[in-house]
Design an enzyme around this catalytic site. Structure first.
Site, mmCIF file in Angstrom:
data_model
loop_
_atom_site.group_PDB
_atom_site.id
_atom_site.type_symbol
_atom_site.label_atom_id
_atom_site.label_comp_id
_atom_site.label_asym_id
_atom_site.label_seq_id
_atom_site.Cartn_x
_atom_site.Cartn_y
_atom_site.Cartn_z
ATOM 1 N N GLU A 112 0.792 -1.233 0.000
ATOM 2 C CA GLU A 112 0.000 0.000 0.000
ATOM 3 C C GLU A 112 0.823 1.282 0.000
ATOM 4 O O GLU A 112 0.764 2.062 0.972
ATOM 5 C CB GLU A 112 -0.973 -0.006 1.192
ATOM 6 C CG GLU A 112 -1.921 -1.186 1.205
ATOM 7 C CD GLU A 112 -3.036 -1.061 2.247
ATOM 8 O OE1 GLU A 112 -2.992 -0.128 3.068
ATOM 9 O OE2 GLU A 112 -3.970 -1.888 2.225
ATOM 10 N N GLU A 149 -5.410 -8.775 1.082
ATOM 11 C CA GLU A 149 -6.059 -8.409 2.340
ATOM 12 C C GLU A 149 -7.541 -8.180 2.079
ATOM 13 O O GLU A 149 -7.911 -7.528 1.104
ATOM 14 C CB GLU A 149 -5.500 -7.093 2.946
ATOM 15 C CG GLU A 149 -4.109 -7.196 3.503
ATOM 16 C CD GLU A 149 -3.626 -5.882 4.127
ATOM 17 O OE1 GLU A 149 -4.475 -5.069 4.567
ATOM 18 O OE2 GLU A 149 -2.402 -5.678 4.157
HETATM 19 C C1 FCB Z 1 -4.517 -2.080 5.503
HETATM 20 C C2 FCB Z 1 -3.145 -2.399 6.049
HETATM 21 C C3 FCB Z 1 -3.150 -3.431 7.133
HETATM 22 C C4 FCB Z 1 -4.323 -3.270 8.069
HETATM 23 C C5 FCB Z 1 -5.613 -3.149 7.310
HETATM 24 C C6 FCB Z 1 -6.831 -3.020 8.165
HETATM 25 O O1 FCB Z 1 -4.501 -0.788 4.989
HETATM 26 O O2 FCB Z 1 -2.310 -2.863 5.003
HETATM 27 O O3 FCB Z 1 -1.912 -3.360 7.793
HETATM 28 O O4 FCB Z 1 -4.105 -2.227 8.919
HETATM 29 O O5 FCB Z 1 -5.555 -2.061 6.436
#
Ligand code: FCB
Length: 472
Positions: A178, A380
């Site tokens: 990110e 994620e």
């Molecule tokens: C993302 C991050 C991760 C976590 C989630 C909820 O932006 O990569 O570390 O904090 O959000």
């Protein structure tokens, strides 16, 4: 209810088989779980400094202890085994490996990842290593941090050192997690470390992060890495009307707002990495926010390295409309005349993030249309809720519903032709949720931070069944 995907595939109730070989796993990040911040020669990171500064993190929480995973990794691997995970995405802490950012490699720091990787492999779990999940060595921040070009070169050196130690056993490598968040929350609105509020620094940081991605990807490839990926926080940018009606039309002014925010969030990163150019209109925005002196000839050629997989972190859509006369949001320099809107009519998580699974289908289909050459992986996806432990159980039905809805959305996107290769839930464990501290729980495994006791939530038991069935 039946939801129709972008090209007609449905997110139906009932069975949903995933393709053979679909990778099921979970993700974490070093600073969020490891603790042991002074162990074995680790140096300080920007998150140590930031979390110890008063008022930066809710409750004054820090990652000093976190889930104590550094000491408890063997037990955590056993939990992963119990769940049947095929893959585990973790990040390597740069300040363990090169405590001063550059300079000598700290072998004891790498020993930890050696043990972790060996433990995973013994348990039959494939390691997915991320090299940068936001814990920049403080020494590099003191030298100017990501707004300085040199940081990109130090990153590639560090990446090569990690690969040299682990590359015989780790085949899946992610350069950055990110970069939008690292650049624009770290330097734009200052909600994340290092907490700067300077639009020009944010754009410089973003460019140098991507330069670092390219340099590291090239170094990893030369060293023989099997699979290289970049992980982005991606959302479809939609209007309020499209939250419940994905097909709703746009006025010209709304289309301009949507297009500009998509440029800042998505194409600022995908286009250089996958096409070797910045999107139309983007450099004009950067120029108006401090100039283009940091973008050198040849940089985009470096950023544009062949990658195998684009990692997609998806939580919610980004909802905007035209907002004539509004100033830019500090996290979004270049967003003048845009209103960031709530998503009305849908439930939200404890983070206040709206729950819109169809946004994930929309995003995946769009990415595979725009960039058909690269595979996609959900690196994620997950949700924070205020969990309660009752008689040794956590009945987190809303989390299970969130995950199920999003898996159906992935399934619909695959049916629509998207090349999605796996799904990693965020997160394995409740952990240090950055500026929110420990009050936001994303784990499928509950952590009692007073005792470090782990407890499988109902969502984890459900996920174990999904994995065993390879579907819903
Ligand atoms: C993302 C991050 C991760 C976590 C989630 C909820 O932006 O990569 O570390 O904090 O959000």
């Amino acid at each position: 209810m039946t939801v129709v995907g972008t090209r007609g595939a449905t997110l139906t109730e009932g069975g949903a088989d995933f393709p053979t070989g679909f990778v099921w796993g979970a993700a974490t990040a070093s600073y969020q779980i490891e603790g042991a911040v002074h162990e074995d020669g680790r140096g300080p990171s920007i998150w140590d400094t930031f979390s110890h500064a008063p008022g930066r993190v809710a409750g004054g929480d820090t990652g000093d202890v976190a889930c104590d995973h550094y000491a408890r990794h063997a037990g955590d691997i056993a939990l992963m085994g119990e769940l049947g995970l095929a893959a585990y995405r973790f990040s390597v802490a740069w300040p363990r490996v090169r405590p001063a950012g550059g300079g000598p490699v700290n072998a004891r720091g790498l020993d930890f990842y050696d043990r972790l990787v060996d433990g995973l492999l013994r348990a039959g779990i494939t390691p997915y290593a991320t090299l940068y999940h936001w814990d920049l060595p403080q020494a590099l921040e003191d030298a100017g941090g990501w707004p300085e070009r040199d940081t990109a070169y130090r990153f590639a050196e560090y990446a090569a050192a990690v690969h040299e130690r682990l590359g015989d056993r780790v085949g899946h490598w992610t350069t950055l997690n990110e970069p939008w968040v690292a650049a624009f929350l770290g330097h734009g609105n200052g909600v994340h470390a290092p907490g700067r509020t300077d639009a020009a620094a944010a754009f410089r940081a973003a460019h140098h992060l991507m330069l670092g991605h390219g340099l590291a990807a090239r170094a990893l490839r030369e060293a023989g890495a099997r699979e290289i990926s970049l992980v982005l926080n991606l959302s479809p940018v939609i209007t309020p009307a499209q939250v419940s009606d994905p097909g709703a039309g746009l006025s010209e002014a709304d289309a301009e707002a949507v297009g500009r925010i998509d440029t800042l969030l998505v194409r600022q990163f995908t286009e250089p990495a996958l096409r070797g150019e910045y999107p139309a209109g983007f450099l004009g925005i950067v120029d108006r926010n401090g100039g283009l002196g940091h973008v050198r000839d040849g940089d985009l050629g470096i950023v544009h390295q062949p990658i195998d997989v684009l990692g997609v972190n998806y939580y919610n859509p980004c909802v905007v409309e035209a907002g004539p006369g509004l100033a830019a949001d500090a996290a979004w320099p270049g967003s003048e005349d845009v209103r960031f809107c709530p998503a009305d009519g849908v439930p939200a998580t404890a983070m206040g993030w709206p729950i819109v699974p169809s946004g994930l289908s929309r995003l995946l289909v769009r990415l595979s249309d725009d960039y058909p050459e690269v595979g996609l992986m959900i690196t994620e996806n997950g949700a924070a809720f205020d969990d309660v432990v009752e008689d040794g159980r956590v009945h987190d039905t809303r989390r299970t519903a969130y995950l199920e809805g999003h898996l159906r959305a992935v399934h619909a996107a695959i049916a629509d032709g998207a090349d999605v290769r796996g799904y990693l839930v965020w997160s394995l464990l409740d952990n240090f949720e950055w500026a929110e501290g420990y009050r936001r729980r994303f784990g499928i495994v509950h952590v009692d931070f007073a005792t470090q006791r782990r407890l499988l939530k109902d969502s984890a038991l459900w996920y174990r069944e999904v994995i065993a069935r390879n579907g819903l």
